[in-house]
Design a protein around this motif. Structure first.
Motif, short mmCIF file in Angstrom:
data_model
loop_
_atom_site.label_atom_id
_atom_site.label_comp_id
_atom_site.label_asym_id
_atom_site.label_seq_id
_atom_site.Cartn_x
_atom_site.Cartn_y
_atom_site.Cartn_z
N ALA A 1 -30.27 -10.22 13.60
CA ALA A 1 -31.41 -9.34 13.87
C ALA A 1 -32.73 -9.92 13.37
N SER A 2 -32.70 -10.75 12.34
CA SER A 2 -33.94 -11.33 11.82
C SER A 2 -34.61 -12.25 12.84
N ALA A 3 -33.86 -12.75 13.82
CA ALA A 3 -34.44 -13.59 14.87
C ALA A 3 -35.36 -12.79 15.79
N ALA A 4 -35.35 -11.48 15.68
CA ALA A 4 -36.24 -10.64 16.50
C ALA A 4 -37.70 -10.96 16.24
N ARG A 5 -38.02 -11.53 15.10
CA ARG A 5 -39.40 -11.90 14.80
C ARG A 5 -39.91 -12.96 15.76
N LEU A 6 -38.99 -13.67 16.45
CA LEU A 6 -39.36 -14.74 17.37
C LEU A 6 -39.75 -14.23 18.76
N LEU A 7 -39.46 -12.97 19.03
CA LEU A 7 -39.86 -12.37 20.31
C LEU A 7 -41.22 -11.72 20.16
N GLY A 8 -42.05 -11.86 21.16
CA GLY A 8 -43.33 -11.16 21.13
C GLY A 8 -43.12 -9.67 21.21
N HIS A 9 -44.03 -8.93 20.60
CA HIS A 9 -43.93 -7.47 20.61
C HIS A 9 -44.16 -6.97 22.03
N PRO A 10 -43.20 -6.24 22.62
CA PRO A 10 -43.41 -5.77 23.99
C PRO A 10 -44.57 -4.78 24.05
N HIS A 11 -45.42 -4.96 25.02
CA HIS A 11 -46.56 -4.06 25.18
C HIS A 11 -46.09 -2.70 25.66
N PRO A 12 -46.81 -1.64 25.32
CA PRO A 12 -46.44 -0.32 25.82
C PRO A 12 -46.40 -0.29 27.35
N GLY A 13 -45.39 0.38 27.88
CA GLY A 13 -45.27 0.54 29.32
C GLY A 13 -44.82 -0.71 30.05
N THR A 14 -44.07 -1.57 29.37
CA THR A 14 -43.58 -2.80 30.02
C THR A 14 -42.07 -2.79 30.15
N LEU A 15 -41.57 -3.72 30.96
CA LEU A 15 -40.14 -3.89 31.20
C LEU A 15 -39.67 -5.22 30.65
N SER A 16 -38.43 -5.24 30.20
CA SER A 16 -37.75 -6.48 29.85
C SER A 16 -36.35 -6.37 30.46
N PHE A 17 -35.76 -7.52 30.76
CA PHE A 17 -34.46 -7.52 31.43
C PHE A 17 -33.48 -8.38 30.66
N LEU A 18 -32.34 -7.79 30.35
CA LEU A 18 -31.26 -8.49 29.66
C LEU A 18 -30.11 -8.60 30.65
N ALA A 19 -29.56 -9.80 30.78
CA ALA A 19 -28.55 -10.04 31.81
C ALA A 19 -27.45 -10.92 31.26
N VAL A 20 -26.53 -11.27 32.14
CA VAL A 20 -25.48 -12.23 31.83
C VAL A 20 -25.53 -13.30 32.92
N GLU A 21 -25.66 -14.55 32.50
CA GLU A 21 -25.67 -15.68 33.42
C GLU A 21 -24.59 -16.66 32.99
N GLY A 22 -23.66 -16.95 33.90
CA GLY A 22 -22.58 -17.87 33.58
C GLY A 22 -21.75 -17.42 32.40
N GLY A 23 -21.58 -16.11 32.26
CA GLY A 23 -20.81 -15.55 31.16
C GLY A 23 -21.55 -15.46 29.84
N GLN A 24 -22.82 -15.88 29.83
CA GLN A 24 -23.61 -15.90 28.60
C GLN A 24 -24.70 -14.83 28.66
N PRO A 25 -24.80 -13.95 27.65
CA PRO A 25 -25.92 -13.00 27.62
C PRO A 25 -27.25 -13.74 27.50
N VAL A 26 -28.24 -13.31 28.29
CA VAL A 26 -29.55 -13.94 28.28
C VAL A 26 -30.64 -12.87 28.34
N ILE A 27 -31.83 -13.25 27.93
CA ILE A 27 -33.04 -12.45 28.16
C ILE A 27 -33.65 -13.04 29.42
N SER A 28 -33.52 -12.34 30.55
CA SER A 28 -33.97 -12.92 31.81
C SER A 28 -35.45 -12.70 32.07
N ALA A 29 -36.05 -11.69 31.44
CA ALA A 29 -37.50 -11.47 31.52
C ALA A 29 -37.90 -10.63 30.33
#
Length: 195
Positions: free
Chosen positions: A163-191
Motif C-alpha cells: 500500500a505504501s507504493a500508492a504514493r507513486l500514483l498521482g492524486h486522482p482529480h475529482p470527477g475522473t475515471l481510472s481503469f483497472l484491468a487484467v492483461e495476459g493474466g496480470q492485473p494492470v492499471i490500464s488508465a
C-alpha cells in the motif's frame, strides 16, 4: 473479463482547498455536480454489472448524477480516517510536523468521530473490497465510486504492491475515471485520472 472502473467523487469545497476530508460528509460543489453529470455518457456505454460506492454523500451523489443505478454503499470504501488531521491541509500539518508526508508518517489520533487509521488498515479494507469485486468481473465491468487516497491504495493493491507504493500514483482529480484491468493474466492499471 470486465474492468474495474474507479470513479473519484466530484469536487467538494474541501477537495478544492486541499483539506483532508476523510469521514466528514462534505457535499459536492456545483462544479462537482457538473463533472459527475459529464461522466454519464461514458459510463452508460460500459453498463457495469455492479456498482459499489462509499456511503458518504459526495460519492453516492456522484454515482447518482453519473447515471449509475443499483448502487450498493460499501463502508469499506469510505476515505482514510485522517484522525486529528481531518479538515487540515498538508501545509497546516507541516507547520507542526515539518516534512510530514501522509504515506510515510500517517496520521495522529483525533476525537471519537475521527480516531485515525493506519495505512495498513486502509489497505485491509481495500483488499476486502477487491475480494468481493474479483468474482463479479467475470460477468462484466464493476464501477466503484470512492475517494482520492483510498483509490490510490485500491489501485496499488490491485496490482499486488504494498500500500505504501500508492504514493507513486498521482492524486486522482475529482470527477475522473481510472481503469483497472487484467492483461495476459496480470492485473494492470490500464488508465489513470481520465477526465
Amino acid at each position: 473479463m470486465g474492468e474495474l472502473i474507479l470513479i473519484r467523487h466530484g469536487q467538494t469545497e474541501w477537495s478544492l482547498s486541499g483539506q483532508h476530508a476523510g469521514r466528514t460528509d462534505i457535499p459536492l460543489t456545483e462544479a462537482g455536480k457538473t463533472a459527475a453529470r459529464a461522466l454519464a455518457p461514458r459510463l452508460a456505454r460500459r453498463r457495469p454489472v455492479a456498482v459499489l460506492s462509499s456511503p458518504l454523500s459526495r460519492a453516492t451523489r456522484t454515482a447518482e448524477l453519473a447515471g449509475l443505478v443499483d448502487v450498493r454503499p460499501d463502508p469499506d470504501l469510505v476515505e482514510w480516517d485522517y484522525g486529528g488531521y481531518e479538515g487540515l491541509t498538508a501545509a497546516q500539518i507541516q507547520e507542526t510536523r515539518p516534512g510530514w508526508e501522509l504515506w510515510r508518517d500517517g496520521v495522529v489520533p483525533g476525537d471519537a468521530a475521527h480516531p485515525g487509521e493506519r495505512l495498513q488498515q486502509v489497505a485491509a479494507r481495500t483488499d476486502a473490497v477487491l475480494d468481493r469485486i474479483r468474482p463479479l468481473l467475470a460477468d462484466g465491468d464493476v464501477a466503484v465510486v470512492a475517494h482520492g487516497h483510498l483509490a490510490r491504495v485500491l489501485a496499488t493493491r490491485w496490482v499486488g504492491l504494498d500500500a505504501s507504493a500508492a504514493r507513486l500514483l498521482g492524486h486522482p482529480h475529482p470527477g475522473t475515471l481510472s481503469f483497472l484491468a487484467v492483461e495476459g493474466g496480470q492485473p494492470v492499471i490500464s488508465a489513470w485520472n481520465v477526465p
